[in-house]
Design a protein around this motif. Structure first.
Motif, PDB file in Angstrom:
ATOM      1  N   ARG A 118       0.829  -1.211   0.000  1.00  0.00           N
ATOM      2  CA  ARG A 118       0.000   0.000   0.000  1.00  0.00           C
ATOM      3  C   ARG A 118       0.859   1.256   0.000  1.00  0.00           C
ATOM      4  O   ARG A 118       0.543   2.247  -0.674  1.00  0.00           O
ATOM      5  N   GLN A 119       1.938   1.229   0.755  1.00  0.00           N
ATOM      6  CA  GLN A 119       2.800   2.403   0.839  1.00  0.00           C
ATOM      7  C   GLN A 119       3.484   2.699  -0.495  1.00  0.00           C
ATOM      8  O   GLN A 119       3.712   3.863  -0.835  1.00  0.00           O
ATOM      9  N   GLN A 120       3.822   1.669  -1.276  1.00  0.00           N
ATOM     10  CA  GLN A 120       4.466   1.915  -2.566  1.00  0.00           C
ATOM     11  C   GLN A 120       3.526   2.632  -3.518  1.00  0.00           C
ATOM     12  O   GLN A 120       3.960   3.469  -4.323  1.00  0.00           O
ATOM     13  N   GLN A 121       2.239   2.330  -3.456  1.00  0.00           N
ATOM     14  CA  GLN A 121       1.276   3.028  -4.314  1.00  0.00           C
ATOM     15  C   GLN A 121       1.262   4.518  -4.014  1.00  0.00           C
ATOM     16  O   GLN A 121       1.285   5.354  -4.924  1.00  0.00           O
ATOM     17  N   TRP A 122       1.221   4.869  -2.741  1.00  0.00           N
ATOM     18  CA  TRP A 122       1.219   6.289  -2.374  1.00  0.00           C
ATOM     19  C   TRP A 122       2.545   6.943  -2.722  1.00  0.00           C
ATOM     20  O   TRP A 122       2.581   8.075  -3.233  1.00  0.00           O
ATOM     21  N   LEU A 123       3.634   6.265  -2.500  1.00  0.00           N
ATOM     22  CA  LEU A 123       4.962   6.810  -2.808  1.00  0.00           C
ATOM     23  C   LEU A 123       5.066   7.171  -4.287  1.00  0.00           C
ATOM     24  O   LEU A 123       5.608   8.223  -4.647  1.00  0.00           O
ATOM     25  N   ARG A 124       4.533   6.345  -5.159  1.00  0.00           N
ATOM     26  CA  ARG A 124       4.615   6.571  -6.608  1.00  0.00           C
ATOM     27  C   ARG A 124       3.759   7.742  -7.061  1.00  0.00           C
ATOM     28  O   ARG A 124       4.020   8.356  -8.097  1.00  0.00           O
ATOM     29  N   VAL A 125       2.734   8.092  -6.287  1.00  0.00           N
ATOM     30  CA  VAL A 125       1.849   9.183  -6.666  1.00  0.00           C
ATOM     31  C   VAL A 125       2.411  10.540  -6.265  1.00  0.00           C
ATOM     32  O   VAL A 125       2.351  11.502  -7.035  1.00  0.00           O
ATOM     33  N   ALA A 126       2.961  10.654  -5.081  1.00  0.00           N
ATOM     34  CA  ALA A 126       3.323  11.974  -4.547  1.00  0.00           C
ATOM     35  C   ALA A 126       4.803  12.109  -4.209  1.00  0.00           C
ATOM     36  O   ALA A 126       5.514  12.917  -4.802  1.00  0.00           O
ATOM     37  N   GLU A 127       5.265  11.330  -3.256  1.00  0.00           N
ATOM     38  CA  GLU A 127       6.619  11.531  -2.727  1.00  0.00           C
ATOM     39  C   GLU A 127       7.702  11.291  -3.786  1.00  0.00           C
ATOM     40  O   GLU A 127       8.605  12.107  -3.965  1.00  0.00           O
ATOM     41  N   LEU A 128       7.634  10.148  -4.471  1.00  0.00           N
ATOM     42  CA  LEU A 128       8.683   9.789  -5.423  1.00  0.00           C
ATOM     43  C   LEU A 128       8.758  10.761  -6.608  1.00  0.00           C
ATOM     44  O   LEU A 128       9.850  11.242  -6.939  1.00  0.00           O
ATOM     45  N   PRO A 129       7.628  11.107  -7.265  1.00  0.00           N
ATOM     46  CA  PRO A 129       7.723  12.081  -8.353  1.00  0.00           C
ATOM     47  C   PRO A 129       8.263  13.438  -7.899  1.00  0.00           C
ATOM     48  O   PRO A 129       9.046  14.072  -8.611  1.00  0.00           O
ATOM     49  N   TYR A 130       7.840  13.868  -6.719  1.00  0.00           N
ATOM     50  CA  TYR A 130       8.324  15.150  -6.208  1.00  0.00           C
ATOM     51  C   TYR A 130       9.839  15.118  -6.008  1.00  0.00           C
ATOM     52  O   TYR A 130      10.565  16.021  -6.446  1.00  0.00           O
ATOM     53  N   ASP A 131      10.329  14.077  -5.353  1.00  0.00           N
ATOM     54  CA  ASP A 131      11.766  13.972  -5.123  1.00  0.00           C
ATOM     55  C   ASP A 131      12.532  13.818  -6.432  1.00  0.00           C
ATOM     56  O   ASP A 131      13.631  14.362  -6.596  1.00  0.00           O
ATOM     57  N   TYR A 132      11.933  13.074  -7.369  1.00  0.00           N
ATOM     58  CA  TYR A 132      12.608  12.847  -8.654  1.00  0.00           C
ATOM     59  C   TYR A 132      12.775  14.148  -9.427  1.00  0.00           C
ATOM     60  O   TYR A 132      13.852  14.455  -9.957  1.00  0.00           O
ATOM     61  N   VAL A 133      11.694  14.943  -9.498  1.00  0.00           N
ATOM     62  CA  VAL A 133      11.762  16.209 -10.213  1.00  0.00           C
ATOM     63  C   VAL A 133      12.768  17.146  -9.551  1.00  0.00           C
ATOM     64  O   VAL A 133      13.590  17.791 -10.215  1.00  0.00           O
ATOM     65  N   ASN A 134      12.711  17.254  -8.238  1.00  0.00           N
ATOM     66  CA  ASN A 134      13.653  18.104  -7.518  1.00  0.00           C
ATOM     67  C   ASN A 134      15.094  17.694  -7.782  1.00  0.00           C
ATOM     68  O   ASN A 134      15.978  18.526  -8.020  1.00  0.00           O
ATOM     69  N   SER A 135      15.350  16.387  -7.710  1.00  0.00           N
ATOM     70  CA  SER A 135      16.704  15.885  -7.910  1.00  0.00           C
ATOM     71  C   SER A 135      17.195  16.160  -9.327  1.00  0.00           C
ATOM     72  O   SER A 135      18.342  16.574  -9.538  1.00  0.00           O
ATOM     73  N   ALA A 136      16.317  15.954 -10.308  1.00  0.00           N
ATOM     74  CA  ALA A 136      16.705  16.193 -11.699  1.00  0.00           C
ATOM     75  C   ALA A 136      16.987  17.665 -11.960  1.00  0.00           C
ATOM     76  O   ALA A 136      17.942  18.019 -12.664  1.00  0.00           O
ATOM     77  N   GLN A 137      16.175  18.546 -11.378  1.00  0.00           N
ATOM     78  CA  GLN A 137      16.403  19.976 -11.554  1.00  0.00           C
ATOM     79  C   GLN A 137      17.692  20.423 -10.878  1.00  0.00           C
ATOM     80  O   GLN A 137      18.423  21.271 -11.398  1.00  0.00           O
ATOM     81  N   ALA A 138      17.977  19.857  -9.711  1.00  0.00           N
ATOM     82  CA  ALA A 138      19.230  20.198  -9.020  1.00  0.00           C
ATOM     83  C   ALA A 138      20.426  19.765  -9.856  1.00  0.00           C
ATOM     84  O   ALA A 138      21.421  20.489  -9.967  1.00  0.00           O
ATOM     85  N   ALA A 139      20.335  18.582 -10.465  1.00  0.00           N
ATOM     86  CA  ALA A 139      21.424  18.102 -11.320  1.00  0.00           C
ATOM     87  C   ALA A 139      21.584  18.985 -12.549  1.00  0.00           C
ATOM     88  O   ALA A 139      22.703  19.286 -12.977  1.00  0.00           O
ATOM     89  N   ALA A 140      20.443  19.433 -13.101  1.00  0.00           N
ATOM     90  CA  ALA A 140      20.499  20.309 -14.265  1.00  0.00           C
ATOM     91  C   ALA A 140      21.134  21.648 -13.916  1.00  0.00           C
ATOM     92  O   ALA A 140      21.947  22.187 -14.679  1.00  0.00           O
ATOM     93  N   LEU A 141      20.785  22.196 -12.766  1.00  0.00           N
ATOM     94  CA  LEU A 141      21.390  23.451 -12.323  1.00  0.00           C
ATOM     95  C   LEU A 141      22.891  23.297 -12.139  1.00  0.00           C
ATOM     96  O   LEU A 141      23.674  24.158 -12.540  1.00  0.00           O
TER      97      LEU A 141
END
Length: 379
Positions: free
Chosen positions: A339-362
């Motif tokens: 159950r926790q993996q479903q929620w992680l894939r919706v909110a936490e993981l995408p948010y962290d992924y986008v942040n991390s990718a933008q930080a790497a791009a900067l």
């Protein structure tokens, strides 16, 4: 105010104070415990939770409840701390349940399972998913009760003398590793070694072992592994979290006044929050320092991660089929994980992924390059 009235009022106040003091004293019995830690004093965060809990319990109880902490080896060796509590040598200990999987793999649930939940998910399971009740029902068989008291967060995958380029490179590798991660890696050809934290460096330096995992940059830097093994791997899939329990002798716990029990629960909860915060604060800079000293940071090869995940689930199914203790907790844990993996894939993981990718791009001078979010689960 007339002098007579003032004296009368003052007399009543003094009498009330005199009556209150003995009542308070009666409610504050003197209790003194010893705490055996599984960690050396050089590990300021893991050892630090013992100091913090001891200090806070004294402050909360106005000195009525005193806990004296001892580092690994001062009373018992680090890996024997839980047993020392069980047999009454000491009243409590800070340790990992995973140190005792040789007796029963069920102990791992109080620390972490490989490819299991992250730190927040684990805390949620323990406090709101029935995890604590299940764990304490199990450890009560060893005359213990456990209170979550610290956590490292996700860990690194350890230090290696040679690069791990494929699954074949694991064969025959002598790796210091605690918990079920060692059992899984053994099935992939690794020779696991269980060594207390304070003894790992010497074993790695002498070549008694080929590699060692312990925690993350903040702790690993203090232990100096980068001086004798330069290849630093991630992720530490066997410990995506590591709950440190305060293991308490069950008889001693039951004998505590209820308000002392409540005070100890509060002190442990506070220590947990500070422990996670200290690691999150310290790990980033520690990793940069380690790289500056020559550490080479690598991701584990995909075939290693895929094979290890497959073996983890095979192992859990085998334990559940043969061990009633394990099966009972695993049913709760595995359903909660899914159950926790479903929620992680919706909110936490995408948010962290986008942040991390933008930080790497900067960092690469390409600010604004949009990163595609992780795909949300479909109904």
């Amino acid at each position: 105010m007339k002098r007579r009235n003032f004296l009368s009022t003052a007399g009543i106040g003094s009498a009330a104070a005199m009556l209150a003091a003995p009542a308070l004293a009666q409610g504050q019995p003197s209790v003194t415990w010893r705490l055996a830690s599984s960690y050396p004093k050089s590990l300021s965060t893991l050892w630090g939770i013992s100091e913090q809990v001891s200090r806070r319990i004294a402050e909360i109880t106005d000195g009525g409840f005193q806990i004296q902490p001892f580092a690994a080896g001062e009373i018992v060796p680090g890996l024997q701390a839980i047993d020392a509590v069980s047999d009454g040598t000491v009243e409590c200990a800070h340790s990992l349940g995973s140190f005792k999987i040789g007796a029963d793999p069920t102990w791992a649930f109080d620390t972490s399972l490989p490819f299991g939940m992250n730190t927040r998910q684990t805390i949620a399971w323990l406090y709101y998913g029935g995890g604590r009740e299940l764990v304490n029902e199990f450890v009560a068989k060893s005359n213990l009760v456990s209170i979550p008291s610290g956590n490292t967060g996700a860990q690194m995958g350890g230090w290696y003398r040679k690069e791990i380029k494929s699954l074949d490179d694991l064969k025959g590798l002598k790796l210091r590793i605690a918990g079920l991660g060692g059992t899984i890696l053994q099935r992939l050809g690794v020779v696991p070694q269980q060594i207390a934290g304070g003894d790992i460096y010497a074993a790695l330096e002498r070549g008694t072992i080929d590699a060692a995992e312990f925690s993350g940059p903040f702790d690993d830097e203090k232990l100096g592994f980068q001086k004798v093994a330069q290849h630093y791997y991630y992720p530490g899939w066997w410990e995506g979290t590591a709950n440190v329990g305060l293991y308490i002798n069950l008889d001693k716990w039951n004998a505590l006044p209820k308000h002392y029990q409540a005070a100890l629960e509060a002190a442990c909860s506070e220590a947990m929050s500070h422990c996670i915060a200290r690691y999150d604060n310290g790990n980033p800079d520690a990793l940069l320092r380690l790289v500056a000293e020559g550490a080479q940071v690598h991701a584990f090869p995909d075939d290693v991660l895929a094979a290890a995940f497959t073996e983890s689930r095979k192992l859990y199914d085998e334990y559940a089929a043969s061990n009633e203790n394990f099966r009972k907790i695993y049913e709760s844990w595995s359903a909660y994980w899914a159950r926790q993996q479903q929620w992680l894939r919706v909110a936490e993981l995408p948010y962290d992924y986008v942040n991390s990718a933008q930080a790497a791009a900067l960092a690469a001078g390409a600010a604004g390059a949009a990163a595609a979010p992780a795909e949300a689960p479909k109904n």
